[in-house]
Design a protein around this motif. Structure first.
Motif, PDB file in Angstrom:
ATOM      1  N   SER A  50       0.831  -1.200   0.000  1.00 42.30           N
ATOM      2  CA  SER A  50       0.000   0.000   0.000  1.00 42.30           C
ATOM      3  C   SER A  50       0.875   1.263   0.000  1.00 42.30           C
ATOM      4  O   SER A  50       0.624   2.213  -0.759  1.00 42.30           O
ATOM      5  N   TYR A  51       1.928   1.256   0.848  1.00 43.19           N
ATOM      6  CA  TYR A  51       2.800   2.429   0.915  1.00 43.19           C
ATOM      7  C   TYR A  51       3.690   2.517  -0.322  1.00 43.19           C
ATOM      8  O   TYR A  51       4.022   3.611  -0.784  1.00 43.19           O
ATOM      9  N   LYS A  54       1.835   4.311  -2.906  1.00 40.10           N
ATOM     10  CA  LYS A  54       1.772   5.745  -2.591  1.00 40.10           C
ATOM     11  C   LYS A  54       3.074   6.438  -2.975  1.00 40.10           C
ATOM     12  O   LYS A  54       3.064   7.539  -3.558  1.00 40.10           O
ATOM     13  N   GLU A  57       3.656   7.149  -6.724  1.00 41.35           N
ATOM     14  CA  GLU A  57       2.962   8.319  -7.272  1.00 41.35           C
ATOM     15  C   GLU A  57       3.652   9.629  -6.897  1.00 41.35           C
ATOM     16  O   GLU A  57       3.288  10.697  -7.413  1.00 41.35           O
ATOM     17  N   ASP A  58       4.648   9.564  -6.004  1.00 40.38           N
ATOM     18  CA  ASP A  58       5.354  10.768  -5.545  1.00 40.38           C
ATOM     19  C   ASP A  58       6.673  10.899  -6.303  1.00 40.38           C
ATOM     20  O   ASP A  58       7.578  10.069  -6.146  1.00 40.38           O
ATOM     21  N   GLU A  72       7.852   5.455   8.456  1.00 38.66           N
ATOM     22  CA  GLU A  72       6.432   5.179   8.661  1.00 38.66           C
ATOM     23  C   GLU A  72       6.189   3.918   9.479  1.00 38.66           C
ATOM     24  O   GLU A  72       5.060   3.430   9.570  1.00 38.66           O
ATOM     25  N   ARG A 146      -7.120  -3.017   1.704  1.00 36.61           N
ATOM     26  CA  ARG A 146      -6.751  -1.883   0.869  1.00 36.61           C
ATOM     27  C   ARG A 146      -7.314  -0.590   1.455  1.00 36.61           C
ATOM     28  O   ARG A 146      -8.330  -0.589   2.130  1.00 36.61           O
ATOM     29  N   ASN A 148      -6.997   2.880   3.781  1.00 40.23           N
ATOM     30  CA  ASN A 148      -6.357   3.550   4.896  1.00 40.23           C
ATOM     31  C   ASN A 148      -5.442   2.609   5.678  1.00 40.23           C
ATOM     32  O   ASN A 148      -5.866   1.549   6.139  1.00 40.23           O
TER      33      ASN A 148
END
Length: 514
Positions: A50-51, A54, A57-58, A72, A146, A148
């Motif tokens: 999941s991370y 993320k 996309e950065d 994290e 999936r 949060n």
């Protein structure tokens, strides 16, 4: 089960029931590690994926840099160890080795140093049914994680904790050694309110005290990093369960292990904790007391070699900060025992004003024993932490009649009962409570040291709280007594008549008694 996040609190129970059906002839003590290892792998893998998505996309982040995940509190999971790979190979005849390789790959990552030696790696053993492993992977794949990350952590944390409880129940006494019932832990945490500071457990089992402490903070609007967690565990297998449990919950903790334990080899000798929460094994006799007769921790007297109860209490006081408080679960006998000098140690602790509150609990709360337990609430400074000065006072709470049976052999507390115990203690120690504390006959009593001295330093709450007041029905005692005497006389006459009838009947039977 397709969308576990939207299900009710029965989800964990349904999942456990489904997983338990797959156990076959495997013993719960063995199956526990098989299942919990997979639950752990499922969590860290999907938290990573999941991370990873993320970070992808950065444009300023590097999703392939393990350091990105450390910040994290997310473990780096190599490609071959990701759940998607296991799910695709669930029916591979070599699935056991595939799982073992995944565990080893995770431990080899330098950024995953905390997991070194923690993960189970014996899924490839010939005695483990590979069909069962595939079924478990399919079952856990249905948990939707999936979205949060906090929701995902909470979901798998609930599953892991419920499974620990379920296996403790299945294993009985043996299982109870690594798991303290949730309601007992919640009672201690609710009483002590560990909001900020260092939390320590010298015999931490599977880590339940820490998890409830973190949950308490979040439930009351605090931040998880407001507390630091420290612990020690003597059983290596249980230590591994704790490390996985805390990782699933996202809790950063310093948990030490050695095979000698906190008495013989204290791994945190300089720690002074703001809160100590502990459920030591009851009445253990082989704790190594003969090697520690002159130990500096025995400030109130040398504990008997045949029972560690007062060694635990003094070890905990030794590790308590000057303004710290502690909650300890012990067998009821610890409140009144006079043998082998225990009464003298208790007297010294009371005279030093270290005992703040005593709670008598009902029997059948624990998986490991049916005997009743009690809670010792200790305080180094009874005027500290914004509470009123309680020097020379002890609160006694008798909760033996509380709780409800969840099955034939085990009792549990509900949240209302936990709140009643905790709020009674809070009102008693508060400077200006919204609702002033009052003694309640049969339930709670605030006693001074003179009253305790009169009871020869016995701390059993039943000696202090008295009996529940009977409702006055207006009938004088003499009249009630006379009526009872008449009823008793009539019952004894009737009993004698029936006994004579039975003898005469037996006398008419050939070979019967005359």
């Amino acid at each position: 089960m397709a969308d576990a996040k939207k299900s009710d609190l029965g989800f964990e129970a349904e999942l456990f029931k489904a997983a338990d059906k797959l156990r076959g002839n495997l013993e719960p003590s063995e199956y526990k590690h098989v299942v919990l290892g997979l639950v752990f792998l499922k969590y860290i893998s999907e938290a990573f994926e999941s991370y990873h998505a993320k970070l992808t996309e950065d444009e300023y982040a590097d999703p392939e840099d393990p350091e990105e995940y450390l910040a994290e509190n997310i473990f780096w999971v190599p490609t071959e160890a990701r759940w998607s790979n296991l799910r695709n190979k669930a029916r591979d005849p070599n699935i056991g080795k595939i799982i073992d390789d995944a565990m080893e790959a995770i431990e080899r990552v330098p950024a995953n140093e905390k997991l070194k030696g923690v993960l189970p790696k014996n899924y490839a053993r010939p005695t483990l049914n590979k069909e069962m492993l595939g079924d478990l992977i399919d079952l856990f794949s249905k948990i939707d994680m999936r979205g949060n990350a906090n929701e995902a952590r909470d979901l798998l944390g609930r599953v892991y904790e419920y499974f620990l409880s379920g296996f403790a129940s299945s294993e009985g006494k043996r299982g109870g050694e690594f798991f303290t019932p949730r309601s007992v832990v919640k009672t201690l945490v609710a009483m002590l309110e560990p909001k900020k500071g260092r939390v320590y457990d010298p015999c931490c089992g599977s880590g339940g005290m820490f998890i409830q402490s973190e949950n308490f903070i979040e439930d009351h609007g605090g931040r998880r990093n407001d507390i630091s967690v420290y612990g020690q565990e003597i059983n290596h297998t249980t230590w591994r369960l704790a490390m996985m449990n805390l990782a699933v919950q996202g809790i950063d903790a310093e948990i030490k292990w050695n095979n000698e334990g906190s008495f013989i080899r204290d791994e945190l000798p300089d720690l002074r904790a703001d809160f100590v929460l502990a459920n030591p094994p009851f009445n253990i006799s082989d704790w190594g007391g003969e090697r520690l007769t002159d130990d500096g921790r025995w400030k109130y007297g040398t504990p008997p070699k045949g029972n560690a109860n007062y060694a635990w209490l003094q070890h905990i006081l030794h590790h308590l900060a000057p303004r710290g408080t502690a909650g300890v679960v012990l067998a009821n006998g610890s409140m009144s025992s006079q043998q082998s000098g225990e009464g003298d140690i208790r007297k010294a602790m009371i005279e030093a004003d270290k005992v703040d509150c005593m709670v008598a609990m009902p029997g059948q709360l624990f998986y490991s024993t049916q005997i009743p337990a009690c809670l010792w609430i200790l305080a180094n400074d009874k005027s500290a932490n914004g509470h009123r000065d309680r020097k020379g006072e002890v609160l006694f709470i008798d909760a033996r009649q509380m709780g409800h049976m969840v099955d034939r052999v085990r009792r549990d507390f509900d949240d209302i009962e936990i709140d009643k115990i905790a709020e009674t203690y809070h009102r008693w120690r508060a400077k200006a409570p919204d609702q002033p504390y009052e003694d309640e006959a049969g339930f709670c009593k605030s006693a001074d040291l003179d009253a305790i001295r009169k009871h020869d330093y016995v701390l059993t709450p039943g000696r202090y709280v008295g009996a529940v007041d009977e409702e006055d029905d207006g009938i004088p005692f003499e009249e009630k007594f006379a009526a009872l005497a008449v009823r008793l006389d009539a019952q004894m006459t009737e009993s004698a008549r029936k006994a004579g009838l039975i003898r005469r009947t037996l006398g008419r039977i050939p070979g019967g008694s005359q």
